[in-house]
Structures are given as structure tokens and as C-alpha cells.
Design an enzyme around this catalytic site. Sequence first.
Site, PDB file in Angstrom:
ATOM      1  N   LEU A   1      -4.093  -2.337  17.009  1.00  0.00           N
ATOM      2  CA  LEU A   1      -4.250  -1.686  18.307  1.00  0.00           C
ATOM      3  C   LEU A   1      -4.549  -2.678  19.427  1.00  0.00           C
ATOM      4  CD1 LEU A   1      -6.319   1.478  17.294  1.00  0.00           C
ATOM      5  CD2 LEU A   1      -3.877   1.333  17.815  1.00  0.00           C
TER       6      LEU A   1
ATOM      7  N   GLY B   1      -5.922  -0.681   4.227  1.00  0.00           N
ATOM      8  CA  GLY B   1      -5.840  -1.958   3.535  1.00  0.00           C
ATOM      9  C   GLY B   1      -5.600  -3.122   4.473  1.00  0.00           C
TER      10      GLY B   1
ATOM     11  N   LYS C   1       1.462   2.686  25.839  1.00  0.00           N
ATOM     12  CA  LYS C   1       2.424   3.515  26.570  1.00  0.00           C
ATOM     13  C   LYS C   1       1.943   3.824  27.985  1.00  0.00           C
ATOM     14  CE  LYS C   1       4.378   5.680  22.449  1.00  0.00           C
ATOM     15  NZ  LYS C   1       4.579   6.939  21.685  1.00  0.00           N
TER      16      LYS C   1
ATOM     17  N   GLU D   1       0.840  -1.195   0.000  1.00  0.00           N
ATOM     18  CA  GLU D   1       0.000   0.000   0.000  1.00  0.00           C
ATOM     19  C   GLU D   1       0.877   1.248   0.000  1.00  0.00           C
ATOM     20  OE1 GLU D   1      -2.959   2.038   3.316  1.00  0.00           O
ATOM     21  OE2 GLU D   1      -2.886  -0.134   3.159  1.00  0.00           O
TER      22      GLU D   1
END
Length: 437
Positions: free
Chosen positions: A320, A343, A368, A245
Amino acid sequence: MAYTYQDYQKMYQEKLTDVAGCLALIESGDNICFGKDCNEPRTICAELHTIAPRVTDVTVLKGRSSDYGFLQNDGMKGHIITQSAFFSRGWDAPLAKGNATFVACDLYDQPYSYNAAYPRNVYIVSCTPMDENGNFQVNLSLMWEQNIWEQKTCQQKVILEVNKQLQRVKGGMEINITQVHALCDADYVPQVTPDLVPSEVEDRIGQYVADLVPDGATFQLGIGTLPNACAAHMMNKRHLGIHSEMFTNLMANMIEAGVVDGSRKNLNPGEHTFCFAGGTPHLYDFLHENENCVIRPASYVTDPRVIMANDNMISINGILEIDLTGQVCSESIGTRQYSGPGGGFDFAYGAQHSKGGRSILIMQSRTKKGQQKIKTTLTPGAQVTIPRPYADTVVTEYGVAYLKGRTLQDRCRQLIAIAHPDDREQLTKEARALNYI
């Protein structure tokens, strides 16, 4: 009718105006298609908010940048609304003000989804200077630009921002001066995406990933420090190919170092295939000078059927969070839209249906702020970007989980094994309570 170079130059001068002159063509009810990233018309975007008092119901299709008045200013609602399947930092305020809205679609389908409900009748892009044949080129992003152009409706009003610092790239989309209604000149460095240094944890993940990539494979990499860490550890590979991509700085480095030559690609051998580029000026010079680097529309590059036609296709994408059944979220934090599907699914599906291929999903085990990313269930409201049947291989700093074809019990055990050590006991307890293990 045959035109001469002098004819093209005359047309150029007749259509040349300033930003205000370009914006004067925009009317209430117009549906605008902007180019993305390096082909985003930045000087026009910077002034678009000024027409808000005189227009209503203008829609704007654009990429993830958000630092423009038509997105951030008060008083835009009802006048100009931005639609995008790519969010990033800075989109919370536009959403709260009613200046923006999200369009849910995979990259492969974006051009058709964008035009389905709001047929674009205005086309505005930043492009290269005109050549001797009267052609400009959309050169560094074909995410939707070519497909929407080919749907014809957008050619009712064609406005070009001609950037002297954009250079032609093989495969770029041509627009002739005869098709243009107005243009303005610009002179600025294309969007710069610098390389960030991976952390020690990201570097460890990169090593695990590199071990999964065989010599001769064709690969796709996403954006960010984690994919960069993967690329850095792939520098000892040989005869790799690119079908990606995004084209990045490190991909150029890999070609220059002889790591990537595309010689073992069975689809488009020798060609380094991509649908948009982001990096430093060196990258843009490299793409201009290298005939083997070919930009193609996302409707081709991210078509799962095309992806799977590449033998030994390795897709590497950041996510994530993932739940213990294998449901993957790579675009939202709970109900907050953080990015977009891009994508992600297209490559996950295509790569694992490739002969010898693999889809690798990468992430750190915790955020974090110390929040776990491998969870018993996804965060309430989280969007499922990759359904669990298509979760293949997951990598964290604690190792590799192989999910493809595995039972629920196997998946749970493998994912718990690569979770943060402090999260494993609780995950095991919760999995048992749900009869997962």
C-alpha cells in the site's frame, strides 16, 4: 474395528441433519474454527446469527468474507464475535458494532496464534463428498485448517457442510466420518474469483517485474490485477516453478502453456506448491485433475525457512505504501485495518535469503484518488508489515528501486526516482530537511 462402505453410509445418515441441527451444537463460550474461502461453510455461516439470542461469548475464526448476519447485524455484540487476520471490504461496520476484532499475526504463525488465547473446540468446514473409505477432504484451503485440526482441541465438535461441487485435490486434509458429530448437505459453486483486466499503468509495472524474473525461477504471486499483470508478462518465460501462498487462474494458464513445469525446482521438483486456491470453476477442475498441483499447509508453504530452501525464489507482492527509509505497509490505511499481513513478511524474508532469490514489492506510485504512496514517513498509524531491513526491490510504473543493502541516502534517491513525477520535488525537500540526503 474395520468398517465397510455400508457402515460409513449408515453413519452418514445417522449424523445427517440440516443447518439448524448443526447450529444446535453451538453453546455459549464455544470457540469456532471455520474453514476459509472455498472451504468456508457458507450455508452455516448464513444462519449463524440466528443463535445469537441463546448464546454468549462465542468466538468465530474465519477468513476475509464479511457478508454474513453475525458480522453485519446489530445485536451480535457479547454474543458472537469474529476474529480474523484477514480483513477486506465490508469490515468497517462489524468493527464499529463490536462484532469483529483483528488478530495480528503472519500467515506462517496464524494457526498457533489463533489457538493460543482462544483454543478452538468447534471445527466447521465445507468439504468434498465422502469417499468409499468414509473420508471427506478439506481441499482448497489449508491456511490454518490442518494445523488447528492437529491441535486436537477442535475435534470436540466437528461439523461438516458437504458441498457436492467440491472436488478432491492432491494433498488435501482428510476427515473421517467416525470423527464427525453432525453434517449437512450443500450444493453451490465454490467461491469464484474472476480475473480482472489490468490497467495500462499496471501493465507497465508487470513488464518491469517480468524483466526481473529469470527462466527457471520459482515464484510466488499475490492476488489482484497487479500480480495478474506480472503473470501475463511472464508468459514468455521457461521452466518456472510455483511455491505460492495462493494458486490463481493465471497460474493454471501458465502450466497449460508450458511456461511452468517445475523442472528446475530444487525443493519439491515438478510440484506446483500452494496453500489455498481462488479462481474460476476451470481452475478448480484443473487442480482436481492435475496430480502435480499439491496443496500443503501454510505452516509449511509460508515458513521462511522452507521458502529460502527454494533456489532462485522470486516473491512478488503488492503493497500500500513505503517510506523513504524502506518501511513497508501493506495492510492498513493509517489506523484503518484494510487487509492483513498474510504471508507478506514471510515471503519477503524467505525469498531474499534464497540462493539467487529476490523479494519484489509492487504498487502504483499514487492511489486512485491521487495520493502519493512513496512517502517521507508512513501515514500516521500505518502498520509496518515489512520492516526496512527486509525491503529488497520496489517497482512502480516509473521503474525499479533496489534497496537491499543500500544506504539511507541511496534508498531515498532510488525511491524518489520511481515516485510520481509531481511528488519528487516535495519528497526531495523533505528528505533533505531530515538529513536523509
